[in-house]
Design a protein around this motif. Structure first.
Motif, PDB file in Angstrom:
ATOM      1  N   THR A   8       0.833  -1.206   0.000  1.00 27.74           N
ATOM      2  CA  THR A   8       0.000   0.000   0.000  1.00 27.74           C
ATOM      3  C   THR A   8       0.865   1.252   0.000  1.00 27.74           C
ATOM      4  N   ASP A   9       0.316   2.322  -0.570  1.00 28.25           N
ATOM      5  CA  ASP A   9       0.988   3.623  -0.542  1.00 28.25           C
ATOM      6  C   ASP A   9       0.467   4.510   0.581  1.00 28.25           C
ATOM      7  N   ASP A  10      -0.510   4.023   1.340  1.00 26.95           N
ATOM      8  CA  ASP A  10      -1.088   4.774   2.444  1.00 26.95           C
ATOM      9  C   ASP A  10      -0.141   4.681   3.650  1.00 26.95           C
ATOM     10  N   VAL A  11       0.470   5.810   4.031  1.00 20.75           N
ATOM     11  CA  VAL A  11       1.468   5.786   5.095  1.00 20.75           C
ATOM     12  C   VAL A  11       0.849   5.362   6.429  1.00 20.75           C
ATOM     13  N   GLY A  12      -0.371   5.794   6.684  1.00 19.94           N
ATOM     14  CA  GLY A  12      -1.038   5.395   7.922  1.00 19.94           C
ATOM     15  C   GLY A  12      -1.254   3.892   7.980  1.00 19.94           C
ATOM     16  N   LEU A  13      -1.654   3.303   6.868  1.00 23.65           N
ATOM     17  CA  LEU A  13      -1.851   1.855   6.822  1.00 23.65           C
ATOM     18  C   LEU A  13      -0.517   1.128   6.924  1.00 23.65           C
ATOM     19  N   GLN A  14       0.514   1.702   6.339  1.00 18.08           N
ATOM     20  CA  GLN A  14       1.846   1.110   6.472  1.00 18.08           C
ATOM     21  C   GLN A  14       2.273   1.051   7.941  1.00 18.08           C
ATOM     22  N   LEU A  15       2.046   2.151   8.663  1.00 17.84           N
ATOM     23  CA  LEU A  15       2.415   2.183  10.073  1.00 17.84           C
ATOM     24  C   LEU A  15       1.570   1.205  10.885  1.00 17.84           C
ATOM     25  N   LEU A  16       0.301   1.088  10.536  1.00 13.36           N
ATOM     26  CA  LEU A  16      -0.564   0.132  11.233  1.00 13.36           C
ATOM     27  C   LEU A  16      -0.044  -1.291  11.049  1.00 13.36           C
ATOM     28  N   CYS A  17       0.276  -1.646   9.810  1.00 15.11           N
ATOM     29  CA  CYS A  17       0.819  -2.991   9.552  1.00 15.11           C
ATOM     30  C   CYS A  17       2.110  -3.214  10.327  1.00 15.11           C
ATOM     31  N   ASN A  18       2.989  -2.230  10.302  1.00 16.65           N
ATOM     32  CA  ASN A  18       4.279  -2.318  10.978  1.00 16.65           C
ATOM     33  C   ASN A  18       4.104  -2.493  12.483  1.00 16.65           C
TER      34      ASN A  18
END
Length: 233
Positions: A41-51
């Motif tokens: 995903t390119d969504d930074v918020g979703l990236q942080l959630l996954c991380n």
């Protein structure tokens, strides 16, 4: 209070190995999940959630598995434990070295899993007063969670308390709650989502030490009675 006994060589080696392996898997989870998230995903918020969720899940599993041997995975936590008399300073030094080495191994393995260079120095500058304050807050809170659980006799809840706090810390601290010198060093070895530029790492570590020292003072005040080390089998 008498000084803690120095571990026999074989026992020290066993516990240091657990610290190395556990920290390696922890950093592998941090770095690998960051890479995977940016690929999906390119969504930074979703990236942080996954991380954050992957890191929390790994922490629960690793602490539950390795706690009967040794499961600090963090030089600040180990140093606070030594200051509280739970482990000798000599042994704490060995554990800290194992944690740093394990973290670097985990970052390198994560890079290789995603077909990246084994070592790619991070170019992600993470600096500024707000970030530094965030690391103090993150580390202080982690020390409270860990030793509050230990000194109140609830060691069986540590895995969930620590993981829950770190997942939350990704979101409520400006620094995304690294709170661990071994992890800070390891994250300089990857130029990915979770990377930390080598020039930023020293201030991260300094702020973690400050947070750990403040946490130690607060732990001594809130829980004045000592207990046995939870990792001992």
């Amino acid at each position: 209070m008498s000084a803690p006994a120095v571990q026999p060589f074989r026992e020290l080696t066993r516990k240091a190995a657990a610290e190395l392996v556990g920290t390696a898997f922890l950093v592998c989870a941090v770095v690998g999940s960051g890479v995977m998230a940016t690929q999906l995903t390119d969504d930074v918020g979703l990236q942080l959630l996954c991380n954050s969720l992957a890191t929390g899940g790994a922490l629960v599993a690793l602490i539950l598995t390795l706690q009967p041997v040794s499961a600090a995975f963090n030089p600040v936590v180990t140093a606070v434990e030594a200051a509280l008399g739970g482990v000798s300073w000599r042994d704490a030094g060995v554990y800290a070295v194992a944690q740093v080495v394990g973290g670097i191994v985990g970052a390198v393995v994560a890079n290789l899993m995603f077909d990246l260079d084994a070592v790619a120095w991070s170019t992600h500058d993470r600096t500024g007063t707000g970030v530094w304050i965030g690391e103090v807050v993150a580390t202080l809170g982690l020390v409270l969670v860990v030793f509050g659980g230990i000194r109140s006799g609830r060691t069986e809840t540590l895995a969930f308390g620590v993981a829950g706090y770190i997942v939350a810390g990704y979101w409520f601290t400006s620094s995304t709650s690294v709170a661990n010198p071994a992890v800070a060093v390891a994250r300089t070895f990857t130029d990915t989502f979770s990377g930390i530029a080598p020039s930023s790492a020293p201030m991260f570590i300094l702020m973690q030490v400050v947070g750990g020292a403040l946490g130690l003072l607060l732990v001594r005040f809130l829980w004045p009675h000592t207990t046995a080390r939870p990792q001992e089998s």
